[in-house]
Motif scaffolding. Structure first.
Motif, PDB file in Angstrom:
ATOM      1  N   VAL A  57       1.490  -1.092  -0.008  1.00 28.02           N
ATOM      2  CA  VAL A  57      -0.520   0.208  -0.145  1.00 28.02           C
ATOM      3  C   VAL A  57       1.002   1.382   0.265  1.00 28.02           C
ATOM      4  O   VAL A  57      -0.075   2.464  -1.005  1.00 28.02           O
ATOM      5  N   LYS A  58       2.332   0.969   0.851  1.00 30.58           N
ATOM      6  CA  LYS A  58       2.489   2.311   1.038  1.00 30.58           C
ATOM      7  C   LYS A  58       3.322   2.851  -0.357  1.00 30.58           C
ATOM      8  O   LYS A  58       3.983   3.441  -1.090  1.00 30.58           O
ATOM      9  N   LYS A  61       1.268   4.580  -2.908  1.00 31.32           N
ATOM     10  CA  LYS A  61       0.827   5.011  -2.707  1.00 31.32           C
ATOM     11  C   LYS A  61       2.640   6.573  -2.984  1.00 31.32           C
ATOM     12  O   LYS A  61       2.469   7.560  -3.823  1.00 31.32           O
ATOM     13  N   ASP A  62       3.238   5.835  -2.531  1.00 28.85           N
ATOM     14  CA  ASP A  62       4.866   6.624  -3.047  1.00 28.85           C
ATOM     15  C   ASP A  62       5.426   6.494  -4.306  1.00 28.85           C
ATOM     16  O   ASP A  62       6.010   7.742  -5.215  1.00 28.85           O
ATOM     17  N   HIS A  64       3.005   5.149  -7.190  1.00 24.97           N
ATOM     18  CA  HIS A  64       2.202   5.221  -8.273  1.00 24.97           C
ATOM     19  C   HIS A  64       1.478   6.515  -7.887  1.00 24.97           C
ATOM     20  O   HIS A  64       0.661   6.594  -9.398  1.00 24.97           O
ATOM     21  N   HIS A  65       1.628   6.886  -6.887  1.00 23.49           N
ATOM     22  CA  HIS A  65       0.341   7.888  -6.376  1.00 23.49           C
ATOM     23  C   HIS A  65      -1.417   7.745  -6.757  1.00 23.49           C
ATOM     24  O   HIS A  65      -1.568   8.224  -7.196  1.00 23.49           O
ATOM     25  N   VAL A  66      -0.848   6.474  -6.108  1.00 22.55           N
ATOM     26  CA  VAL A  66      -2.562   5.652  -5.800  1.00 22.55           C
ATOM     27  C   VAL A  66      -3.310   5.548  -4.934  1.00 22.55           C
ATOM     28  O   VAL A  66      -1.318   5.215  -3.978  1.00 22.55           O
ATOM     29  N   TYR A  67      -4.104   6.274  -4.002  1.00 18.48           N
ATOM     30  CA  TYR A  67      -4.033   5.882  -2.621  1.00 18.48           C
ATOM     31  C   TYR A  67      -5.650   5.191  -2.248  1.00 18.48           C
ATOM     32  O   TYR A  67      -6.075   5.437  -2.539  1.00 18.48           O
ATOM     33  N   THR A  69      -6.653   2.930   0.792  1.00 18.79           N
ATOM     34  CA  THR A  69      -6.627   2.914   3.158  1.00 18.79           C
ATOM     35  C   THR A  69      -4.897   1.966   3.345  1.00 18.79           C
ATOM     36  O   THR A  69      -4.925   0.816   3.031  1.00 18.79           O
TER      37      THR A  69
END
Length: 97
Positions: A57-58, A61-62, A64-67, A69
């Protein structure tokens, strides 16, 4: 009449979520993933539990900028025909690393 309109609009929204679940699963396969993603289409509701680890998940986000939970739930309302391929490629990248 208003109740019927509301029910029709709810049905449209529910169908869109179902369609996006199918599109995400198809896009995951198209991206090259060999993992079993059946749970995407077997689940119901606004969120999809991906099964990704906190580290994945991190990275999602970091890198690929897909957010999503922290526990790996994806808001299916945020998956669209415009971004489903990008999301699938990003998930594939972090789950195959």
């Amino acid at each position: 009449a208003l109740c019927a309109q509301w029910r029709a609009e709810c049905a449209i929204m529910a169908k869109r979520i179902i369609d996006m679940r199918a599109a995400l699963k198809t896009a995951m396969i198209k991206a090259g993933s060999t993992k079993n993603w059946d749970h995407i289409t077997q689940q119901i509701g606004m969120f999809c539990f991906s099964g990704m680890t906190p580290d994945q998940v991190k990275s999602l986000k970091d890198d690929h900028h897909v957010y999503i939970t922290g526990d790996g739930r994806i808001s299916m309302a945020g998956v669209t025909t415009s971004n489903v391929d990008y999301i699938a490629k990003a998930i594939h990248a972090v789950t195959s690393a």
